[in-house]
Design an enzyme around this catalytic site. Structure first.
Site, short mmCIF file in Angstrom:
data_model
loop_
_atom_site.label_atom_id
_atom_site.label_comp_id
_atom_site.label_asym_id
_atom_site.label_seq_id
_atom_site.Cartn_x
_atom_site.Cartn_y
_atom_site.Cartn_z
N ASP A 18 0.75 -1.18 0.34
CA ASP A 18 0.02 0.21 -0.07
C ASP A 18 1.09 0.81 -0.17
OD1 ASP A 18 1.54 0.20 2.53
OD2 ASP A 18 -0.89 -0.52 3.06
N ASP A 20 1.59 5.05 1.33
CA ASP A 20 1.61 6.28 3.06
C ASP A 20 2.21 7.18 2.11
OD1 ASP A 20 0.49 3.50 4.82
OD2 ASP A 20 2.47 3.31 4.55
N ASP A 104 9.73 4.67 12.99
CA ASP A 104 10.88 3.16 13.37
C ASP A 104 11.57 2.72 12.84
OD1 ASP A 104 9.23 1.92 11.66
OD2 ASP A 104 8.22 1.03 12.14
P1 ATP Z 1 3.72 -2.34 5.81
O1 ATP Z 1 4.30 -2.63 3.96
O2 ATP Z 1 2.98 -3.26 5.76
O3 ATP Z 1 2.54 -1.24 4.75
P2 ATP Z 1 5.08 -0.29 6.21
O4 ATP Z 1 5.64 0.14 6.55
O5 ATP Z 1 4.10 0.87 5.36
O6 ATP Z 1 4.67 -1.48 5.55
P3 ATP Z 1 2.62 0.80 7.68
O7 ATP Z 1 2.87 0.34 9.02
O8 ATP Z 1 2.39 1.16 6.88
O9 ATP Z 1 4.12 -0.17 7.28
O10 ATP Z 1 3.27 2.14 8.55
C1 ATP Z 1 4.11 3.29 7.71
C2 ATP Z 1 4.82 3.82 8.14
O11 ATP Z 1 4.58 4.61 9.50
C3 ATP Z 1 5.94 3.18 8.57
O12 ATP Z 1 6.29 3.16 7.73
C4 ATP Z 1 6.73 4.13 9.49
O13 ATP Z 1 7.57 5.04 9.18
C5 ATP Z 1 5.05 4.51 10.47
N1 ATP Z 1 4.74 3.49 10.94
C6 ATP Z 1 4.13 2.84 11.16
N2 ATP Z 1 4.01 2.26 12.35
C7 ATP Z 1 4.58 2.94 13.27
C8 ATP Z 1 5.13 2.44 14.09
N3 ATP Z 1 4.10 2.23 15.47
N4 ATP Z 1 6.28 3.67 15.34
C9 ATP Z 1 7.00 3.91 14.39
N5 ATP Z 1 6.36 4.79 12.89
C10 ATP Z 1 5.79 3.32 12.95
MG MG Z 2 2.47 0.65 4.35
#
Ligand code: ATP
Ligand code: MG
Length: 392
Positions: A18, A20, A104
């Site tokens: 997805d 963000d 994170d």
């Molecule tokens: P995925 O491929 O699973 O979507 P993602 O890295 O995009 O992985 P998301 O949960 O969609 O993960 O979150 C988007 C972004 O928001 C992350 O890449 C990170 O930068 C930030 N983020 C999400 N959750 C946290 C958290 N618990 N603490 C700090 N930053 C976070």
């Molecule tokens: Mg994501």
């Protein structure tokens, strides 16, 4: 700005799950801009913008804590921590330069500027992408305390991307796992699905065990595995392998199968105990299921629509030995037959089912209705010996 998994996955040549978006617009302003937009989250306020079936997560830049202290612009309503350092709310807004530091992992803190096609990297994330390293931004202890789910995210990304966790980010996990006990069960349900339904479930389980975190998610399964139950170990491995395979082939999967598998060893043993003490099979499994599920939901929510299927899958397991008559027919017609059958065949592969049930039930599904009727015909009662009536 595009940020997070989308940028990371594009750099690594993966298809992003997805996208963000991070922006300096406030959630309320995003909502005004898009009619198809909903604001969600209390702990972390976000805008969800819907495009057909896609949801784009739009987060407003957050300020770091240092920033917050310097400017003292926030109050307790916008950000608060509990005694263990966990962030209860994180709604203090800032600029991109602030926002970077509260993400994170470095590899999740890359921003892609759509206006000039450039990547903004404040944390040497590109180095870590190159070396395939997951590194928490800032002091790892503090960051895990702020949000213990980051430990599970470390494992999820390590499994998904094939990255290693930097030693400094890895070490505290061994000591801080217990903090997962404070995470609301509904959030753990979401995280567990991300861990096990991303096509890398086998790897995720391996890592959870390596970092001794399985006990904080599936205590009952962890106990059995630690006792050295080899058949259950093999079964879980095969179950997750089959889920991974389905996901990688684009086939649907259900959380019910995952929970049924994780708890199988425990529920099977408990229902055996009940049978030993005289309960009929169906009742024994029903009672065992209630006990095992009610323990599990203290940690991870299992929505009713799934736990009902979990019960169905378990209840079906002792019925595969009946191959004739009404019992067998109604099993074949059961609306969750396929899940129960797959489950039984995995038990068979793991060496738990020792007869030819898997082959037999596989064969009957390949048959037409008439052939099935013949195979399912009630077993003939042995022809009674005719009383020899001696004619006189
Ligand atoms: P995925 O491929 O699973 O979507 P993602 O890295 O995009 O992985 P998301 O949960 O969609 O993960 O979150 C988007 C972004 O928001 C992350 O890449 C990170 O930068 C930030 N983020 C999400 N959750 C946290 C958290 N618990 N603490 C700090 N930053 C976070
Ligand atoms: Mg994501």
């Amino acid at each position: 700005m595009l940020v997070g998994g989308g940028v990371r996955d594009l750099l690594l040549g993966h298809a992003p799950k997805d996208f963000d978006i991070a922006t300096d617009a406030l959630p309320e302003d995003v909502k005004k801009l898009f009619s198809n937009c909903r604001l969600i989250g209390r702990r972390f306020r976000l805008a969800h913008v819907f495009f057909g079936r896609e949801i784009i997560e739009v987060a407003t830049f957050r300020a770091s804590q240092a920033e917050e202290k310097q400017n003292s612009i926030s109050n307790d309503v916008d950000r608060s921590h509990d005694d263990s350092g966990r962030i209860l709310r994180d709604n203090v807004y800032g600029q991109l330069e602030d926002d970077v530091w509260r993400r994170d992992f470095t590899v999740n803190a890359l921003y892609y500027d759509i206006a000039n096609f450039s990547i903004v990297d404040y944390t040497s994330a590109m180095n870590d992408v190159e070396n395939k390293v997951l590194r928490l931004i800032g002091d790892p202890q503090t960051r895990y305390r702020e949000d213990p789910v980051r430990m599970l995210r470390a494992i999820r990304f390590a499994a998904k991307l094939g990255f290693s966790i930097h030693p400094d980010s890895e070490q505290p996990i061994f000591d801080l796992g217990y903090l997962l006990g404070d995470i609301p069960p509904a959030r753990l349900f979401d995280e567990v699905l991300k861990l096990f339904h991303s096509g890398q479930g086998v790897k995720s389980l391996q890592l959870l065990r390596r970092y001794n975190l399985l006990q904080y998610l599936f205590k009952q399964a962890d106990d059995l595995l630690k006792q050295g139950d080899d058949i259950f170990d093999a079964f879980i491995h095969l179950a997750l392998e089959s889920t991974d395979k389905r996901i990688n082939e684009g086939k649907p999967v259900t959380p019910a199968f995952l929970f049924a598998a994780m708890l199988w060893g425990t529920v099977d043993k408990l229902s055996d105990d009940f049978k030993q003490s005289g309960e009929p099979g169906t009742l024994a499994m029903q009672n065992a299921s209630s006990i095992v599920l009610s323990k599990q939901v203290k940690t991870i929510t299992i929505p009713k629509r799934f736990s009902m299927v979990v019960r169905d899958i378990w209840q079906m397991q002792h019925r595969f030995k009946f191959r004739h008559g009404k019992r067998a027919k109604s099993l074949l017609m059961h609306k969750k037959f396929r899940a129960g059958y797959d489950f039984m065949c995995i038990r068979s592969q793991a060496g738990e089912v020792t007869d030819d049930s898997c082959e037999w039930w596989t064969r009957i599904q390949t048959m037409g209705p008439q052939e099935q009727e013949i195979l399912l015909k009630p077993a003939k009662a042995k022809p009674r010996k005719k009383k020899s009536t001696v004619k006189k």
